[in-house]
Design a protein around this motif. Structure first.
Motif, PDB file in Angstrom:
ATOM      1  N   ALA A 159     -24.283 -23.926  28.963  1.00 37.11           N
ATOM      2  CA  ALA A 159     -25.047 -23.231  27.930  1.00 37.11           C
ATOM      3  C   ALA A 159     -26.507 -23.622  28.011  1.00 37.11           C
ATOM      4  CB  ALA A 159     -24.484 -23.566  26.559  1.00 37.11           C
ATOM      5  N   LYS A 168     -30.193 -23.388  25.804  1.00 34.75           N
ATOM      6  CA  LYS A 168     -30.875 -23.128  24.552  1.00 34.75           C
ATOM      7  C   LYS A 168     -32.266 -22.591  24.857  1.00 34.75           C
ATOM      8  CE  LYS A 168     -31.582 -25.349  20.053  1.00 34.75           C
ATOM      9  NZ  LYS A 168     -31.500 -26.632  19.309  1.00 34.75           N
ATOM     10  N   GLU A 223     -25.339 -11.462  29.714  1.00 37.25           N
ATOM     11  CA  GLU A 223     -26.054 -11.961  28.543  1.00 37.25           C
ATOM     12  C   GLU A 223     -27.444 -11.335  28.527  1.00 37.25           C
ATOM     13  OE1 GLU A 223     -25.170 -13.769  26.021  1.00 37.25           O
ATOM     14  OE2 GLU A 223     -24.130 -15.609  26.577  1.00 37.25           O
ATOM     15  N   GLU A 230     -21.792 -12.036  15.925  1.00 40.41           N
ATOM     16  CA  GLU A 230     -22.203 -12.879  17.051  1.00 40.41           C
ATOM     17  C   GLU A 230     -22.087 -14.360  16.699  1.00 40.41           C
ATOM     18  OE1 GLU A 230     -23.913 -11.992  20.417  1.00 40.41           O
ATOM     19  OE2 GLU A 230     -22.285 -10.635  19.879  1.00 40.41           O
ATOM     20  N   LYS A 239     -19.327 -16.254  18.840  1.00 45.51           N
ATOM     21  CA  LYS A 239     -19.936 -16.976  19.957  1.00 45.51           C
ATOM     22  C   LYS A 239     -20.581 -18.295  19.572  1.00 45.51           C
ATOM     23  CE  LYS A 239     -21.978 -14.476  23.088  1.00 45.51           C
ATOM     24  NZ  LYS A 239     -22.908 -13.558  23.777  1.00 45.51           N
ATOM     25  N   ASN A 275     -23.570 -18.921  18.770  1.00 47.28           N
ATOM     26  CA  ASN A 275     -24.753 -18.999  19.626  1.00 47.28           C
ATOM     27  C   ASN A 275     -26.076 -19.107  18.868  1.00 47.28           C
ATOM     28  OD1 ASN A 275     -24.818 -16.459  18.548  1.00 47.28           O
ATOM     29  ND2 ASN A 275     -25.064 -15.369  20.484  1.00 47.28           N
ATOM     30  N   GLU A 320     -27.127 -17.079  16.528  1.00 42.86           N
ATOM     31  CA  GLU A 320     -27.688 -15.763  16.236  1.00 42.86           C
ATOM     32  C   GLU A 320     -28.240 -15.701  14.807  1.00 42.86           C
ATOM     33  OE1 GLU A 320     -28.813 -11.909  17.169  1.00 42.86           O
ATOM     34  OE2 GLU A 320     -27.712 -13.218  18.517  1.00 42.86           O
ATOM     35  N   LYS A 367     -31.868 -19.647  20.368  1.00 41.19           N
ATOM     36  CA  LYS A 367     -30.519 -19.133  20.547  1.00 41.19           C
ATOM     37  C   LYS A 367     -29.878 -19.825  21.755  1.00 41.19           C
ATOM     38  CE  LYS A 367     -29.519 -14.831  20.423  1.00 41.19           C
ATOM     39  NZ  LYS A 367     -29.503 -13.369  20.650  1.00 41.19           N
ATOM     40  N   VAL A 368     -28.548 -19.844  21.752  1.00 40.76           N
ATOM     41  CA  VAL A 368     -27.810 -20.474  22.844  1.00 40.76           C
ATOM     42  C   VAL A 368     -27.134 -19.383  23.667  1.00 40.76           C
ATOM     43  CG1 VAL A 368     -25.935 -22.040  23.460  1.00 40.76           C
ATOM     44  CG2 VAL A 368     -27.412 -22.560  21.507  1.00 40.76           C
ATOM     45  N   PHE A 369     -27.302 -19.444  24.977  1.00 42.01           N
ATOM     46  CA  PHE A 369     -26.726 -18.457  25.883  1.00 42.01           C
ATOM     47  C   PHE A 369     -25.735 -19.126  26.829  1.00 42.01           C
ATOM     48  CE2 PHE A 369     -30.761 -16.761  24.492  1.00 42.01           C
ATOM     49  CZ  PHE A 369     -30.501 -15.427  24.264  1.00 42.01           C
ATOM     50  N   GLU A 370     -24.572 -18.515  27.000  1.00 42.46           N
ATOM     51  CA  GLU A 370     -23.559 -19.050  27.907  1.00 42.46           C
ATOM     52  C   GLU A 370     -23.968 -18.838  29.362  1.00 42.46           C
ATOM     53  OE1 GLU A 370     -19.882 -17.249  26.929  1.00 42.46           O
ATOM     54  OE2 GLU A 370     -19.796 -18.074  24.892  1.00 42.46           O
TER      55      GLU A 370
END
Length: 232
Positions: free
Chosen positions: A3, A5, A122, A202, A206, A208, A210, A219-222
């Motif tokens: 992940a 950030k 993503e 979201e 997730k 994440n 959002e 935000k956190v992205f996989e």
């Protein structure tokens, strides 16, 4: 999971978001009252005694107009930060690119729970956001123009009639301007309801950030967002 950030929303954009939200809510509910005055409940204030209690149409209209000026100032501020900050600029739909249509399909299937969120790509701004956000800005601009066109009727020959008075004739008179103002207001509220659903969905699925991102900016992205270059 690797992940990442990512800092997405600047302080200016976050402040604008919440000021814009509050202004729209005040405008919507005061606008409903202006269009159809009412006094709710058996313990409410009757119209006969409303003036004594300070609950007057004049008071409601003043709140509406003040919120309108706030919305206008926020809109101008949004344009300014979009010009001077790459992170805050408006991202439009790239309808000429195949990945736009692929992304639109993916995000639609995710929102209606047909596709799992672990699948697909993503995006910092997915195709759905790129499609509807510019439309919302146009609707807000329309509300500002029609609102001040009607407001200007109380001061003929002033600044607002000279700027937006032509809208009255263009849309077929005061009544039709009022109706368009009313219809578009409901479209904005429908968008707001869907926007809250998408954000909560979201965050719930997730985790994440959002929801919290409009406070923290992160935000956190996989996966690495395919459009990361648009904000970095």
């Amino acid at each position: 999971m690797n992940a990442r950030k990512i800092y997405i929303f600047s302080p200016g954009l976050r402040v604008w978001h919440w000021v814009n939200f509050l202004a729209i809510m005040v405008l919507f509910f005061t606008g409903l009252y202006i269009g159809n005055p009412f006094f709710l409940g058996p313990v409410g204030v009757e119209a006969t005694y409303a003036y004594r209690e300070g609950i007057t149409m004049d008071f409601i209209r003043k709140i509406h107009f003040i919120a309108g000026y706030v919305l206008l100032a926020a809109f101008i501020f949004r344009i300014i930060i979009a010009i001077f900050s790459k992170r805050d600029r408006l991202l439009f739909p790239t309808i000429w690119r195949r990945d736009y249509w692929t992304g639109l399909r993916e995000i639609t299937l995710k929102y209606i729970f047909v596709m799992r969120d672990a699948e697909g790509h993503e995006y910092v701004r997915n195709a759905c956001a790129r499609t509807f956000y510019p439309l919302v800005y146009l609707m807000i601009l329309f509300m500002i123009m029609t609102g001040f066109a009607m407001y200007g009727m109380s001061k003929p020959g002033g600044f607002w009639p000279s700027l937006f008075g032509w809208i009255l004739g263009f849309l077929g008179g005061e009544f039709m301007v009022h109706m368009w103002h009313h219809w578009v207001a409901w479209l904005i509220i429908i968008f707001a309801v869907l926007h809250v659903y998408f954000v909560v969905r979201e965050e719930a699925i997730k985790k994440n950030g959002e929801l919290s991102s409009m406070f923290s900016g992160y935000k956190v992205f996989e996966k690495e967002p395919v459009d990361i270059k648009d904000v970095e």
